[in-house]
Design a protein around this motif. Structure first.
Motif, PDB file in Angstrom:
ATOM      1  N   ASP A 150      36.308  26.258  38.305  1.00  0.00           N
ATOM      2  CA  ASP A 150      35.859  25.407  39.400  1.00  0.00           C
ATOM      3  C   ASP A 150      36.934  24.364  39.693  1.00  0.00           C
ATOM      4  O   ASP A 150      37.961  24.290  39.019  1.00  0.00           O
ATOM      5  CB  ASP A 150      34.514  24.761  39.076  1.00  0.00           C
ATOM      6  CG  ASP A 150      34.584  23.768  37.906  1.00  0.00           C
ATOM      7  OD1 ASP A 150      35.620  23.721  37.196  1.00  0.00           O
ATOM      8  OD2 ASP A 150      33.596  23.052  37.693  1.00  0.00           O
ATOM      9  N   SER A 187      33.848  34.458  47.055  1.00  0.00           N
ATOM     10  CA  SER A 187      32.468  34.944  47.021  1.00  0.00           C
ATOM     11  C   SER A 187      32.055  35.662  48.294  1.00  0.00           C
ATOM     12  O   SER A 187      31.158  36.509  48.267  1.00  0.00           O
ATOM     13  CB  SER A 187      31.509  33.781  46.739  1.00  0.00           C
ATOM     14  OG  SER A 187      31.575  32.807  47.765  1.00  0.00           O
ATOM     15  N   LYS A 247      34.558  30.140  37.216  1.00  0.00           N
ATOM     16  CA  LYS A 247      34.195  30.787  38.483  1.00  0.00           C
ATOM     17  C   LYS A 247      35.225  31.908  38.651  1.00  0.00           C
ATOM     18  O   LYS A 247      36.094  31.854  39.509  1.00  0.00           O
ATOM     19  CB  LYS A 247      34.209  29.803  39.649  1.00  0.00           C
ATOM     20  CG  LYS A 247      33.175  28.687  39.515  1.00  0.00           C
ATOM     21  CD  LYS A 247      33.103  27.819  40.752  1.00  0.00           C
ATOM     22  CE  LYS A 247      32.366  28.508  41.897  1.00  0.00           C
ATOM     23  NZ  LYS A 247      32.138  27.578  43.028  1.00  0.00           N
ATOM     24  N   ASN A 268      39.327  31.103  43.136  1.00  0.00           N
ATOM     25  CA  ASN A 268      38.261  31.469  42.216  1.00  0.00           C
ATOM     26  C   ASN A 268      37.163  32.314  42.858  1.00  0.00           C
ATOM     27  O   ASN A 268      37.222  32.650  44.039  1.00  0.00           O
ATOM     28  CB  ASN A 268      37.648  30.189  41.612  1.00  0.00           C
ATOM     29  CG  ASN A 268      36.962  29.288  42.629  1.00  0.00           C
ATOM     30  OD1 ASN A 268      36.612  29.707  43.731  1.00  0.00           O
ATOM     31  ND2 ASN A 268      36.755  28.037  42.252  1.00  0.00           N
ATOM     32  N   ASN A 269      36.224  32.717  42.039  1.00  0.00           N
ATOM     33  CA  ASN A 269      34.913  33.181  42.465  1.00  0.00           C
ATOM     34  C   ASN A 269      34.919  34.552  43.123  1.00  0.00           C
ATOM     35  O   ASN A 269      34.362  34.738  44.201  1.00  0.00           O
ATOM     36  CB  ASN A 269      34.266  32.143  43.390  1.00  0.00           C
ATOM     37  CG  ASN A 269      32.753  32.146  43.311  1.00  0.00           C
ATOM     38  OD1 ASN A 269      32.188  32.657  42.350  1.00  0.00           O
ATOM     39  ND2 ASN A 269      32.105  31.578  44.307  1.00  0.00           N
ATOM     40  N   ASP A 316      37.825  30.511  47.915  1.00  0.00           N
ATOM     41  CA  ASP A 316      36.620  31.007  47.262  1.00  0.00           C
ATOM     42  C   ASP A 316      36.404  32.455  47.670  1.00  0.00           C
ATOM     43  O   ASP A 316      36.267  32.756  48.859  1.00  0.00           O
ATOM     44  CB  ASP A 316      35.443  30.139  47.689  1.00  0.00           C
ATOM     45  CG  ASP A 316      34.150  30.483  46.979  1.00  0.00           C
ATOM     46  OD1 ASP A 316      33.900  31.677  46.714  1.00  0.00           O
ATOM     47  OD2 ASP A 316      33.371  29.554  46.701  1.00  0.00           O
TER      48      ASP A 316
END
Length: 227
Positions: free
Chosen positions: A88, A31, A95, A59-60, A29
């Protein structure tokens, strides 16, 4: 080999002929990766030859989910298979990363493959699903879902499906399970450009793919990209 399917608590490869029923358990992830315009962060940056990445959700917010790059002429033969890039963990919502997959250099890299288990889902990214640079030659992009949800029929587009800028002798698609589904992307399905080198962007083969529901062309050839 980085193998997300080695997670034994329920991870499984795709066996479906339409879409993908793969179950993935390990997520990278982006993020909180600390990415900024001056210091972009990729999900995985692979230079080692004969490497395989499989069974991951990436992702993300990464600059790109996966980058294959070459440091020496012998650094070739990397494979990305059975992954979800830009969705996701269920493969049903976006995402996105900046881009999905970049082949920045080298030969003999494979995104997907000719088996059902090798199928990647590359969807929901803000830019190109798969980008191939001028220095990347003789690579294969096969059997992937690019711009759909995991069912292979519902929209979850990238900006462009596949974009080759200068790369030569690459193969997109093939018979049977090697066919890509490239759909619902917001620009072209497949875009191939040359560069100032008149021999660039040549010999690319686009075979037996399903390309549809895009705002641009299914296959766009040229013009040359700026130097």
């Amino acid at each position: 080999t980085i193998d997300g399917y080695s997670e034994l608590m329920g991870a499984s490869v795709n066996t479906a002929t339409t879409g993908t029923n793969a179950v993935l358990k390990i997520v990278l992830d982006g993020s909180k990766a600390g990415s900024s315009p001056s210091a972009p962060v990729d999900g995985l940056y692979v230079t080692a030859r004969n490497s395989t990445v499989r069974g991951l959700v990436i992702n993300n917010g990464f600059r790109a989910g996966v980058v294959f790059d070459e440091e020496t002429p012998s650094d070739r033969g990397r494979t990305l298979e059975g992954c979800f890039i830009g969705t996701d963990v269920l493969g049903t919502s976006a995402k996105g990363n900046g881009g999905g997959v970049i082949i920045d250099d080298g030969e003999g890299n494979v995104i997907g493959g000719a088996t059902l288990a090798a199928r990647n889902l590359i969807s929901g990214n803000n830019d190109t699903g798969v980008f191939v640079s001028e220095a990347a030659k003789g690579n294969s992009l096969q059997g992937n879902l690019i711009g759909t949800k995991k069912d292979g029929t519902t929209a979850l587009g990238n900006r462009t499906g596949i974009h080759i800028v200068g790369g030569s002798n690459n193969t997109i698609g093939g018979n049977g399970a090697a066919r890509n589904t490239i759909a619902f992307n917001r620009f072209h399905g497949v875009q191939v450009q040359g560069t100032v080198d008149p021999n660039s962007g040549t010999g690319n083969r686009i075979l037996f793919n399903s390309i549809y529901n895009k705002d641009g062309l299914g296959i766009q050839l040229g013009p040359r990209a700026a130097p």
